[in-house]
Design a protein around this motif. Sequence first.
Motif, PDB file in Angstrom:
ATOM      1  N   THR A  92     -12.161  26.309   5.187  1.00 54.36           N
ATOM      2  CA  THR A  92     -11.109  26.025   6.152  1.00 54.36           C
ATOM      3  C   THR A  92     -11.659  26.371   7.521  1.00 54.36           C
ATOM      4  O   THR A  92     -12.040  27.514   7.775  1.00 54.36           O
ATOM      5  N   LEU A  93     -11.709  25.377   8.423  1.00 49.25           N
ATOM      6  CA  LEU A  93     -12.383  25.520   9.709  1.00 49.25           C
ATOM      7  C   LEU A  93     -11.407  25.207  10.834  1.00 49.25           C
ATOM      8  O   LEU A  93     -10.920  24.086  10.949  1.00 49.25           O
ATOM      9  N   ARG A  94     -11.135  26.211  11.663  1.00 51.34           N
ATOM     10  CA  ARG A  94     -10.185  26.040  12.764  1.00 51.34           C
ATOM     11  C   ARG A  94     -10.834  26.467  14.079  1.00 51.34           C
ATOM     12  O   ARG A  94     -11.424  27.548  14.162  1.00 51.34           O
ATOM     13  N   ASN A  95     -10.693  25.641  15.101  1.00 49.19           N
ATOM     14  CA  ASN A  95     -11.210  25.976  16.433  1.00 49.19           C
ATOM     15  C   ASN A  95     -12.702  26.289  16.395  1.00 49.19           C
ATOM     16  O   ASN A  95     -13.164  27.229  17.045  1.00 49.19           O
ATOM     17  N   CYS A  96     -13.465  25.517  15.628  1.00 52.70           N
ATOM     18  CA  CYS A  96     -14.897  25.744  15.499  1.00 52.70           C
ATOM     19  C   CYS A  96     -15.677  24.687  16.278  1.00 52.70           C
ATOM     20  O   CYS A  96     -15.194  23.576  16.482  1.00 52.70           O
ATOM     21  N   THR A 118     -11.583  21.494   5.370  1.00 56.35           N
ATOM     22  CA  THR A 118     -10.514  21.071   6.268  1.00 56.35           C
ATOM     23  C   THR A 118     -10.869  21.519   7.678  1.00 56.35           C
ATOM     24  O   THR A 118     -11.132  22.709   7.904  1.00 56.35           O
ATOM     25  N   LEU A 119     -10.901  20.575   8.615  1.00 55.25           N
ATOM     26  CA  LEU A 119     -11.205  20.881  10.012  1.00 55.25           C
ATOM     27  C   LEU A 119      -9.982  20.611  10.872  1.00 55.25           C
ATOM     28  O   LEU A 119      -9.347  19.558  10.745  1.00 55.25           O
ATOM     29  N   ALA A 120      -9.654  21.547  11.756  1.00 52.74           N
ATOM     30  CA  ALA A 120      -8.559  21.363  12.701  1.00 52.74           C
ATOM     31  C   ALA A 120      -8.960  21.927  14.052  1.00 52.74           C
ATOM     32  O   ALA A 120      -9.459  23.054  14.143  1.00 52.74           O
ATOM     33  N   ASN A 121      -8.769  21.124  15.090  1.00 52.51           N
ATOM     34  CA  ASN A 121      -9.069  21.539  16.460  1.00 52.51           C
ATOM     35  C   ASN A 121     -10.526  21.972  16.612  1.00 52.51           C
ATOM     36  O   ASN A 121     -10.823  22.996  17.227  1.00 52.51           O
ATOM     37  N   CYS A 122     -11.437  21.191  16.047  1.00 47.26           N
ATOM     38  CA  CYS A 122     -12.863  21.490  16.102  1.00 47.26           C
ATOM     39  C   CYS A 122     -13.602  20.492  16.989  1.00 47.26           C
ATOM     40  O   CYS A 122     -13.096  19.410  17.279  1.00 47.26           O
ATOM     41  N   ILE A 123     -14.816  20.879  17.416  1.00 49.00           N
ATOM     42  CA  ILE A 123     -15.694  19.996  18.175  1.00 49.00           C
ATOM     43  C   ILE A 123     -17.008  19.879  17.422  1.00 49.00           C
ATOM     44  O   ILE A 123     -17.632  20.896  17.075  1.00 49.00           O
TER      45      ILE A 123
END
Length: 197
Positions: A92-96, A118-123
């Motif tokens: 689970t990947l957030r803000n990464c 799952t990626l959210a708000n990542c670059i």
Amino acid sequence: GGGLGNASQSHPTLNDVAFRGNTSAAHGGGMSNTGQSNPTLTRVAFVGNQAVSYGGGLYNNAGLPVLTNVLFSGNAAQFGGGLANYQNGHATLRNCTWSGNAAIVGGGLLNANHSDPTLANCIVWGNDAAIGPQFYNEDSAPTIAYSDIEGSGGSGAGWQAALGLDAGGNIAADPRFVAPLPTSAAPTAGGDYRLRF
């Protein structure tokens, strides 16, 4: 794990940590998670690490790590320059952020053998590989929402389905890092990945 190896259901919690300039002769230049290990990482940086095989920054095999505000930059490996999820590695990947990472396959991220992060708000921007400069998925389907992915086409009709499931809110616009470094410099611990106004 060049910097840290978690095995046999190890579940560490790390806050405000940097894995910098580590090397692994196998997997996980910065960190390796195996044996259903599920670390929780917050405000962690993987910079300038190198692995001979999988996961220049982080290697995750059959684990459920939760990463929040994590930077992967200047890492290198054959597979998954920044992060390699392998064999049911459901992170689970957030803000990464992934940038400046290099590999042969999966410059930023590699997801293989039924790994569905799952990626959210990542670059994911400015990584390089002969196959899958930003992402490479093999028998895997990440879910991606509200993220900035280079070459993704953004959410909607232009979305590149090979990246995974478009969960909405995605864009493909230069994030304007303050001082990104080219992937040719990897492994390197330099660069400034704050966003310019």
